[in-house]
Write an enzyme that holds these catalytic residues in place. Structure first.
Site, short mmCIF file in Angstrom:
data_model
loop_
_atom_site.label_atom_id
_atom_site.label_comp_id
_atom_site.label_asym_id
_atom_site.label_seq_id
_atom_site.Cartn_x
_atom_site.Cartn_y
_atom_site.Cartn_z
N HIS A 186 -0.19 -1.72 -7.46
CA HIS A 186 -1.09 -1.40 -6.17
C HIS A 186 -2.64 -1.34 -6.76
O HIS A 186 -2.95 -0.81 -7.53
CB HIS A 186 -0.71 0.03 -5.62
CG HIS A 186 -1.59 0.43 -4.76
ND1 HIS A 186 -2.06 1.56 -4.55
CD2 HIS A 186 -1.83 -0.35 -3.49
CE1 HIS A 186 -2.87 1.86 -3.43
NE2 HIS A 186 -2.68 0.63 -2.84
N SER A 206 0.73 -1.09 0.07
CA SER A 206 0.06 -0.19 0.05
C SER A 206 1.15 1.16 -0.18
O SER A 206 0.64 2.34 -0.69
CB SER A 206 -0.86 0.02 1.42
OG SER A 206 -1.62 -1.18 1.43
N GLU A 261 -2.32 0.88 -9.85
CA GLU A 261 -1.19 1.45 -9.99
C GLU A 261 0.06 0.64 -10.47
O GLU A 261 0.37 -0.14 -9.71
CB GLU A 261 -0.97 2.55 -8.96
CG GLU A 261 -2.08 3.39 -8.54
CD GLU A 261 -1.88 4.33 -7.41
OE1 GLU A 261 -1.43 5.32 -7.61
OE2 GLU A 261 -2.66 3.79 -6.40
N ASN A 295 -3.11 7.30 -3.04
CA ASN A 295 -3.08 7.40 -1.70
C ASN A 295 -2.41 8.76 -1.15
O ASN A 295 -2.90 9.42 -0.19
CB ASN A 295 -2.27 6.47 -0.77
CG ASN A 295 -3.13 5.28 -0.56
OD1 ASN A 295 -4.38 5.37 -0.39
ND2 ASN A 295 -2.50 4.08 -0.56
N1 LIG Z 1 -6.45 -4.30 2.35
C1 LIG Z 1 -6.49 -3.23 1.47
O1 LIG Z 1 -7.36 -2.49 1.44
C2 LIG Z 1 -5.35 -3.08 0.68
C3 LIG Z 1 -5.11 -2.40 -0.39
C4 LIG Z 1 -4.18 -2.22 -1.26
C5 LIG Z 1 -3.06 -2.94 -1.01
N2 LIG Z 1 -2.89 -3.70 0.20
C6 LIG Z 1 -1.67 -4.22 0.35
O2 LIG Z 1 -1.76 -5.81 0.16
C7 LIG Z 1 -1.02 -6.54 1.06
C8 LIG Z 1 -1.98 -7.65 1.49
O3 LIG Z 1 -2.97 -6.91 2.48
P1 LIG Z 1 -3.97 -7.90 2.84
O4 LIG Z 1 -5.28 -6.76 3.21
O5 LIG Z 1 -4.45 -8.89 1.72
O6 LIG Z 1 -3.53 -8.64 4.09
P2 LIG Z 1 -4.09 -9.90 4.76
O7 LIG Z 1 -3.56 -9.93 6.10
O8 LIG Z 1 -5.74 -10.27 4.55
O9 LIG Z 1 -3.39 -11.21 3.76
C9 LIG Z 1 -2.09 -11.39 3.85
C10 LIG Z 1 -1.85 -12.83 3.67
O10 LIG Z 1 -0.22 -12.91 3.59
C11 LIG Z 1 -0.10 -14.16 4.24
N3 LIG Z 1 1.40 -14.18 4.57
C12 LIG Z 1 2.12 -13.44 5.49
N4 LIG Z 1 3.35 -13.73 5.54
C13 LIG Z 1 3.53 -14.49 4.63
C14 LIG Z 1 4.56 -14.98 3.79
N5 LIG Z 1 6.09 -14.97 4.34
N6 LIG Z 1 4.45 -15.81 2.78
C15 LIG Z 1 3.66 -16.22 2.29
N7 LIG Z 1 2.34 -15.42 2.76
C16 LIG Z 1 2.27 -14.90 3.99
C17 LIG Z 1 -0.77 -14.16 5.49
O11 LIG Z 1 -1.03 -15.59 6.12
C18 LIG Z 1 -2.40 -13.65 4.83
O12 LIG Z 1 -2.98 -14.91 4.21
C19 LIG Z 1 -0.31 -5.72 1.96
O13 LIG Z 1 0.76 -5.18 1.68
C20 LIG Z 1 -1.42 -4.49 2.04
O14 LIG Z 1 -0.73 -3.17 2.59
C21 LIG Z 1 -3.80 -3.74 0.99
#
Ligand SMILES: NC(=O)c1ccc[n+]([C@@H]2O[C@H](COP(=O)([O-])OP(=O)(O)OC[C@H]3O[C@@H](n4cnc5c(N)ncnc54)[C@H](O)[C@@H]3O)[C@@H](O)[C@H]2O)c1
Length: 304
Positions: free
Chosen positions: A133, A112, A145, A184
């Site tokens: 992104h 993010s 993005e 953002n």
């Molecule tokens: N949630 C949002 O609105 C959003 C929007 C854009 C970007 N993001 C970004 O996307 C990424 C994921 O966010 P999310 O909301 O899906 O998080 P989430 O917590 O729902 O999912 C993360 C997943 O990664 C897994 N994980 C953790 N460490 C790991 C590893 N070393 N190897 C493999 N799997 C691993 C976890 O078990 C989990 O299933 C983050 O970088 C976040 O900042 C999130």
């Protein structure tokens, strides 16, 4: 676009949605996660989304949950990481991924806010590494993005833009790896002033949101600020900026008002109170309203 082999690392909120979009676009998608519980449920979560959206449920058959990272990424043309937002973890993950991938594979992070440069700087081959992104939920918000670093090759950017456009997304090229990318930065410039208006007693939190939703928020989906500036005239925009910009918040750090809310444990939905109080019913109603709105917008796009 020919069928590609996609690997998604992280099967959480974003990862499963990204996998769904690529599978629906006809690509073969391997998905992996260090927590097997999330891998076990990923196909069921995607199926439920596809059903809810009226999309082809057979697309889930193109999604292959794979426990081992090396097996998941080995044959992939394009690897996207969506693990938790933690810089050392992401750096270590990409170092591991790099050991197993094909020489022509593209490596992308869905971070993010972490600079792509910081995540990718330790890689042996940095010209194929970039950021993609996505916005939540990935299957309803069109934008992705595409962020290049100083090392990213134009070919990697072009392939990534084409891949996402062909999957029905709206890719936007971010030419410099700046914190917050484009979306953002814009979003939080608005949020800073929103917090400041409340902090300065100009109005309450509900009024800030009403003013946005009932005024320029109505137009924003079809009229960007620079289109709007051209519409009203750059001369008028200049005159407005001369009066308004000196008066709006330009502090470089977070607002003390926001810091105080966090210190007081007023964390928003998760504690029942943030800028406003939220019952469980109000929280559920607002979440549902957002999803319904995004679904209508998608249906509208399909009719254009
Ligand atoms: N949630 C949002 O609105 C959003 C929007 C854009 C970007 N993001 C970004 O996307 C990424 C994921 O966010 P999310 O909301 O899906 O998080 P989430 O917590 O729902 O999912 C993360 C997943 O990664 C897994 N994980 C953790 N460490 C790991 C590893 N070393 N190897 C493999 N799997 C691993 C976890 O078990 C989990 O299933 C983050 O970088 C976040 O900042 C999130």
């Amino acid at each position: 676009m020919p069928q590609a082999r996609i690997a998604v690392v992280g099967a959480g909120l974003m990862g499963h949605g990204i996998a769904q979009v690529f599978a629906l676009a006809g690509h073969d998608v391997a998905i992996t996660d260090s927590f097997t519980g999330n891998l076990d449920t990923v196909k069921a979560r995607i199926t439920a989304n596809l059903r809810d959206l009226g999309d082809d449920e057979n697309a889930v058959e193109r999604v292959r949950p794979i426990a081992d990272l090396a097996d998941a990424v080995r044959d992939a043309d394009f690897i996207v990481e969506a693990i938790i937002e933690d810089l050392p973890l992401k750096q270590k993950l990409f170092a591991d991924i790099e050991k197993h991938v094909r020489p022509d594979a593209i490596l992308a992070s869905n971070t993010s806010v972490i600079p792509i440069t910081a995540i990718m700087q330790g890689l042996r081959e940095r010209s194929r590494a970039l950021g993609t992104h996505w916005w939540n939920p990935p299957y309803l918000v069109p934008l992705v993005e595409v962020i290049g670093t100083q090392w990213t090759s134009p070919q990697a950017i072009e392939r990534t833009m084409k891949l996402h456009a062909a999957a029905g997304k709206q890719p936007a090229h971010v030419k410099k790896d700046v914190p917050g990318f484009i979306g953002n930065r814009l979003q939080h410039a608005l949020w800073r002033e929103a917090v400041s208006l409340v902090e300065r007693g100009i109005c309450d939190a509900e009024t800030v949101d009403t003013v946005i939703k009932a005024a320029f928020g109505r137009r924003l989906a079809v009229l960007g600020p620079l289109e709007n500036a051209d519409m009203v005239g750059t001369d008028l925009t200049l005159a407005i900026h001369k009066t308004v910009l000196p008066a709006i918040d330009s502090r470089p750090g977070p607002s003390p008002y926001l810091e105080k809310l966090v210190t007081q444990g007023k964390l928003g939905f998760k504690s029942g109170e943030g800028f406003r109080r939220w019952s469980a019913e109000e929280q559920a109603a607002l979440r549902s309203k957002v999803v319904q709105h995004l679904k209508k917008a998608r249906a509208n796009d399909e009719h254009l």
